[in-house]
Design a protein around this motif. Structure first.
Motif, PDB file in Angstrom:
ATOM      1  N   PRO A   1      -9.254  30.206 -11.013  1.00  0.00           N
ATOM      2  CA  PRO A   1      -9.455  31.487 -10.333  1.00  0.00           C
ATOM      3  C   PRO A   1      -9.388  31.389  -8.810  1.00  0.00           C
ATOM      4  CG  PRO A   1     -11.072  31.208 -12.083  1.00  0.00           C
ATOM      5  CD  PRO A   1     -10.351  29.897 -11.958  1.00  0.00           C
TER       6      PRO A   1
ATOM      7  N   GLY B   1      -8.343  28.497  -7.069  1.00  0.00           N
ATOM      8  CA  GLY B   1      -7.176  27.720  -6.645  1.00  0.00           C
ATOM      9  C   GLY B   1      -7.380  26.223  -6.506  1.00  0.00           C
TER      10      GLY B   1
ATOM     11  N   PRO C   1     -11.955  23.974 -14.322  1.00  0.00           N
ATOM     12  CA  PRO C   1     -13.130  23.915 -13.456  1.00  0.00           C
ATOM     13  C   PRO C   1     -14.364  23.701 -14.326  1.00  0.00           C
ATOM     14  CG  PRO C   1     -12.234  26.166 -13.532  1.00  0.00           C
ATOM     15  CD  PRO C   1     -11.416  25.332 -14.476  1.00  0.00           C
ATOM     16  N   VAL C   2     -15.383  23.081 -13.760  1.00  0.00           N
ATOM     17  CA  VAL C   2     -16.657  22.911 -14.469  1.00  0.00           C
ATOM     18  C   VAL C   2     -17.521  24.133 -14.180  1.00  0.00           C
ATOM     19  CG1 VAL C   2     -18.738  21.491 -14.635  1.00  0.00           C
ATOM     20  CG2 VAL C   2     -16.507  20.409 -14.229  1.00  0.00           C
TER      21      VAL C   2
ATOM     22  N   ILE D   1     -12.807  19.642 -12.725  1.00  0.00           N
ATOM     23  CA  ILE D   1     -12.972  19.826 -11.273  1.00  0.00           C
ATOM     24  C   ILE D   1     -14.353  20.432 -11.033  1.00  0.00           C
ATOM     25  CG2 ILE D   1     -12.209  21.257  -9.317  1.00  0.00           C
ATOM     26  CD1 ILE D   1      -9.747  19.698 -11.681  1.00  0.00           C
TER      27      ILE D   1
ATOM     28  N   ASN E   1     -19.371  19.513  -6.420  1.00  0.00           N
ATOM     29  CA  ASN E   1     -20.317  18.624  -5.725  1.00  0.00           C
ATOM     30  C   ASN E   1     -21.670  18.447  -6.428  1.00  0.00           C
ATOM     31  OD1 ASN E   1     -19.934  17.023  -3.295  1.00  0.00           O
ATOM     32  ND2 ASN E   1     -21.852  17.900  -2.576  1.00  0.00           N
TER      33      ASN E   1
ATOM     34  N   GLN F   1     -14.287  22.127  -3.338  1.00  0.00           N
ATOM     35  CA  GLN F   1     -15.256  23.049  -2.731  1.00  0.00           C
ATOM     36  C   GLN F   1     -15.829  23.987  -3.789  1.00  0.00           C
ATOM     37  OE1 GLN F   1     -14.119  24.789   0.988  1.00  0.00           O
ATOM     38  NE2 GLN F   1     -15.458  26.554   0.710  1.00  0.00           N
TER      39      GLN F   1
ATOM     40  N   TYR G   1     -25.777  23.556 -18.391  1.00  0.00           N
ATOM     41  CA  TYR G   1     -26.697  23.392 -17.260  1.00  0.00           C
ATOM     42  C   TYR G   1     -27.368  24.734 -16.959  1.00  0.00           C
ATOM     43  CZ  TYR G   1     -27.849  23.285 -12.252  1.00  0.00           C
ATOM     44  OH  TYR G   1     -28.466  23.416 -11.029  1.00  0.00           O
TER      45      TYR G   1
ATOM     46  N   ILE H   1     -17.494  36.580 -14.848  1.00  0.00           N
ATOM     47  CA  ILE H   1     -17.875  35.183 -15.083  1.00  0.00           C
ATOM     48  C   ILE H   1     -18.281  34.475 -13.777  1.00  0.00           C
ATOM     49  CG2 ILE H   1     -16.552  34.957 -17.227  1.00  0.00           C
ATOM     50  CD1 ILE H   1     -14.380  33.449 -15.598  1.00  0.00           C
TER      51      ILE H   1
ATOM     52  N   CYS I   1     -16.596  33.787 -11.202  1.00  0.00           N
ATOM     53  CA  CYS I   1     -15.615  32.779 -10.771  1.00  0.00           C
ATOM     54  C   CYS I   1     -15.324  32.851  -9.286  1.00  0.00           C
ATOM     55  CB  CYS I   1     -14.314  32.927 -11.561  1.00  0.00           C
ATOM     56  SG  CYS I   1     -13.325  34.379 -11.094  1.00  0.00           S
TER      57      CYS I   1
END
Ligand SMILES: Cc1cc2nc3c(=O)[nH]c(=O)nc-3n(C[C@H](O)[C@H](O)[C@H](O)COP(=O)(O)O)c2cc1C
Length: 276
Positions: free
Chosen positions: A15, A17, A66-67, A96, A99, A129, A182, A234, A236
């Motif tokens: 979403p 990039g 993505p995670v 991905i 952090n 990021q 999580y 969601i 995103c």
């Protein structure tokens, strides 16, 4: 046994990039080394998730997700589980994360790809990021990350050249089977509940360009009124990050508390992890 690779695929949901950037970089580096074409398969938008894709045993599929909450985004699970047929293609699952941690997302994606008839030969958790924040892992993937991704591409190509038979699924970290999602926490350490939060729109800034409507992966923004969220959100942040007028924002207190907690507690530099 012929283990020749004739095409590399970059497959991703992205979403904001970052997943696209990481996956396309890795796929491009591998394709260049193997001297084979690279094709993209972007499943971010609803219309892109309609068909079923059948791969071939001469394909190498770099599949990035993505995670979200330590897992593969749950609203995308039906697509990831049911819309691709591996047919003995090789695959590299990539998670991905912003952090904090990729938790069980990588092992979950690996397991799904194996169940769909792919042979996973490598995997990685890469840092990007965080979509919620302008400071968390800002600028990642950066130069140091890209060098590691380039090195990983070399290791994958070297591994392929040594394969004599289909290997065992790549060993990656995470609970198997994957555990719970999580639970986001707020600044006070208590669970932050923001499932129902939706983006707001500053109509004094909005110029009705429609980018938020076109880029919402859930197709949830009213085409006639960008301030009207008609479907599921969601979180995103595609609409927030892609709006050039900065007209979209979240003001949900629980969500903001979680974002501030992440920015307070996860300032250390998380490093990418590679598995071969
Ligand atoms: C709803 C949501 C949940 C997220 N959960 C996590 C998480 O559990 N751990 C983490 O490190 N990053 C998390 N992130 C950060 C994303 O993994 C990161 O921003 C990723 O780059 C987003 O991919 P994209 O740029 O391709 O959209 C989350 C982001 C979103 C939007």
């Amino acid at each position: 046994m012929n283990l020749e690779i004739r095409k590399v695929w970059a497959v991703y949901f992205s979403p904001v990039g970052n997943t696209e950037k990481a996956v396309v970089s890795l796929a491009g580096a591998i394709g260049a080394k193997l001297g084979v074409p690279v094709e993209k398969l972007d499943y971010t938008l609803p219309a892109q998730r309609e068909g079923v894709n059948s791969f071939q045993k001469t394909d190498l599929v770099i599949w990035g997700t993505p995670v979200y909450a330590g897992r593969v985004p749950n609203k995308l699970l039906p697509y990831v589980q049911e819309h691709s047929i591996g047919n003995d293609a090789f695959a590299v699952p990539i998670a991905i994360f912003g952090n904090r941690s990729f938790d069980d997302a990588l092992i979950e994606l690996r397991n799904i790809l194996e169940a769909n008839g792919f042979h996973t030969i490598a995997g990685a958790g890469l840092v990007a990021q965080h979509a919620f924040s302008t400071v968390l892992a800002a600028g990642r993937p950066d130069q140091a990350d890209m060098e590691k991704i380039e090195n990983f591409s070399k290791e994958i190509v070297a591994k392929i050249s040594t394969l004599k038979a289909y290997p065992k699924p790549v060993g990656v970290t995470g609970a198997n089977p994957p555990q719970v999602y999580y639970t986001p926490k707020g600044l006070d350490g208590n669970p932050a509940v923001f499932l129902k939060a939706k983006p707001k729109t500053d109509m004094e800034k909005c110029n009705h360009c429609g980018v938020c409507i076109r880029r919402c992966p859930m197709g949830s923004i009213n085409p006639n009124d960008p301030s009207d969220i008609i479907g599921i959100c969601i979180k995103c942040h595609a609409c927030v990050k892609r709006c050039e007028q900065n007209a979209k924002y979240f003001d949900d207190e629980q969500f903001l508390s979680h974002k501030r907690m992440l920015e307070r507690d996860f300032t250390r530099r998380a490093e990418p992890e590679f598995f071969l």
